[in-house]
Design a protein around this motif. Sequence first.
Motif, short mmCIF file in Angstrom:
data_model
loop_
_atom_site.label_atom_id
_atom_site.label_comp_id
_atom_site.label_asym_id
_atom_site.label_seq_id
_atom_site.Cartn_x
_atom_site.Cartn_y
_atom_site.Cartn_z
N ALA A 143 -2.57 -4.16 4.45
CA ALA A 143 -2.39 -5.39 3.19
C ALA A 143 -3.38 -5.11 2.06
O ALA A 143 -2.95 -5.09 0.45
CB ALA A 143 -3.17 -6.70 3.81
N ALA A 144 -4.22 -4.45 2.46
CA ALA A 144 -5.16 -4.39 1.04
C ALA A 144 -4.27 -3.24 0.51
O ALA A 144 -4.17 -3.03 -1.25
CB ALA A 144 -6.60 -3.74 1.57
N GLY A 145 -4.07 -1.92 0.32
CA GLY A 145 -3.22 -1.09 0.08
C GLY A 145 -1.99 -1.37 -1.06
O GLY A 145 -1.73 -1.75 -2.34
N LEU A 149 -6.11 3.96 -9.52
CA LEU A 149 -5.58 2.79 -8.89
C LEU A 149 -4.23 2.95 -8.13
O LEU A 149 -4.48 2.65 -6.69
CB LEU A 149 -6.07 1.33 -9.66
N LEU A 150 -2.98 3.43 -8.96
CA LEU A 150 -1.82 3.40 -8.46
C LEU A 150 -1.48 4.55 -6.99
O LEU A 150 -1.63 3.89 -5.67
CB LEU A 150 -0.64 4.13 -8.79
N LEU A 151 -2.17 5.35 -7.19
CA LEU A 151 -2.34 6.70 -5.78
C LEU A 151 -3.40 5.99 -5.04
O LEU A 151 -2.87 6.33 -3.78
CB LEU A 151 -2.49 7.89 -6.66
N THR A 152 -4.60 5.51 -5.88
CA THR A 152 -5.48 5.26 -4.17
C THR A 152 -4.57 4.27 -3.79
O THR A 152 -4.74 4.06 -2.38
CB THR A 152 -6.33 4.85 -4.81
N PHE A 160 -1.92 2.34 1.55
CA PHE A 160 -1.09 1.62 2.58
C PHE A 160 -0.34 3.28 3.50
O PHE A 160 -0.05 2.25 4.65
CB PHE A 160 0.08 1.63 1.22
N SER A 161 -0.56 4.32 3.24
CA SER A 161 0.94 4.96 3.62
C SER A 161 -0.61 5.51 5.10
O SER A 161 -0.25 5.55 6.08
CB SER A 161 0.56 5.94 3.25
#
Length: 393
Positions: A102-104, A70-73, A78-79
């Motif tokens: 914003a979703a990231g 989840l963190l990596l996704t 975001f990036s």
Amino acid sequence: MPVRLLLLALGTFAVGTDSMVVAGILGPVSADLGVSVPAAGQLVTVFALGYALLAPVLATLTARWPRRRLLLTALAVFSAANALSAVAPSYGLLLATRVLAAAGAALYTPTANAVATTLVAPERRGRALATVLGGMTVATALGVPVGTWVGRADWRLTMWLVTALGLAALAGLALLLRGLPTPVAAPTLRSRLAPLARPRVLGAAATTLVFFLAFQSVYIYLATAVSGATGGDGGRLSVILLTVGVMSVAGSWLGGRLVDRLGVRRVLLVGSAAAAGAFAALPWLGRSMPGALGYALVVPLAGWAVSVALPHRLASIDPDSAPLLISLNSSALYLGTAAGGVAGSAAIGLLGGRWFPLAAAALALAACAVAAATTRDERTPRSRRCAAEPVQA
């Protein structure tokens, strides 16, 4: 300090920079894309609104995902969104990329906070959260002025800077973040929103929303408010934003101590009243660098002290449900930020670029009145006050 906590904080630093730095590059964005400064300010609004609305929904949908994935996704989304912002050829496409960013961010920040508590012993969880959330505060002090300075000639360079920060956090966490526990069952969306039916919770959330409506209606358009002092020079604006950032860090540090010594009610009332006074004086202070710097010393100090008291108050209502209640505070904060972008734009249209902070002064007084009315019967014992961070997940 564990390296993994610092990497999580790097991610929140990137998110915090992204959420606030656009306020410092509204002029270049406006000129490049052929839109007004108030229209450019809506880039902040859509990011904040997207975060506020998507955070509880995405948290529910991804509740059973492994935390590392989840963190990596979240950082990948975001990036990628910021890279798309950097190359967006039109205002409409840029707005769309801000929603994606914003979703990231809405996926990353709450998850990073939760993961931080699993990386340390129970007695060190508060400090772990402070480290991760501190990335947001440092973003105000460092990321925003640096991003503003970088974007003086080309605002797209600022977006590439945020992209690089997100990718650095992504690479570090991909290498070092392993062996996380399986997530437990998470609250449903209905249970996340259920506390709003309680009058005290609703009053606390309303105070957060109205205060950040006032605060952000000026911050987003601060370049316009202090244009008399800067003369449009990006270097001078960076100095003002750097001062704002440093005083934000000082305000969050001072706010925690004042809440412990004086209580939530006093901090809310004094802080919001002080902010109202500074907003009312800004049309005159913003005409010179000394005046603008004086404003930059007062408002962040008062505002971030209040931002500590707001989640502190919610957590004290029901300590056992503190994480859920603080997440509601986060949504109210970002909704206030989104509304602040709209309110600031409308105030500029009605009152002009010099006088629009007067509207924020009225809103800050309204926040003070809401706080006074909704905390009148709250007498939280010192032993039950719960520490909470000024920047929300």
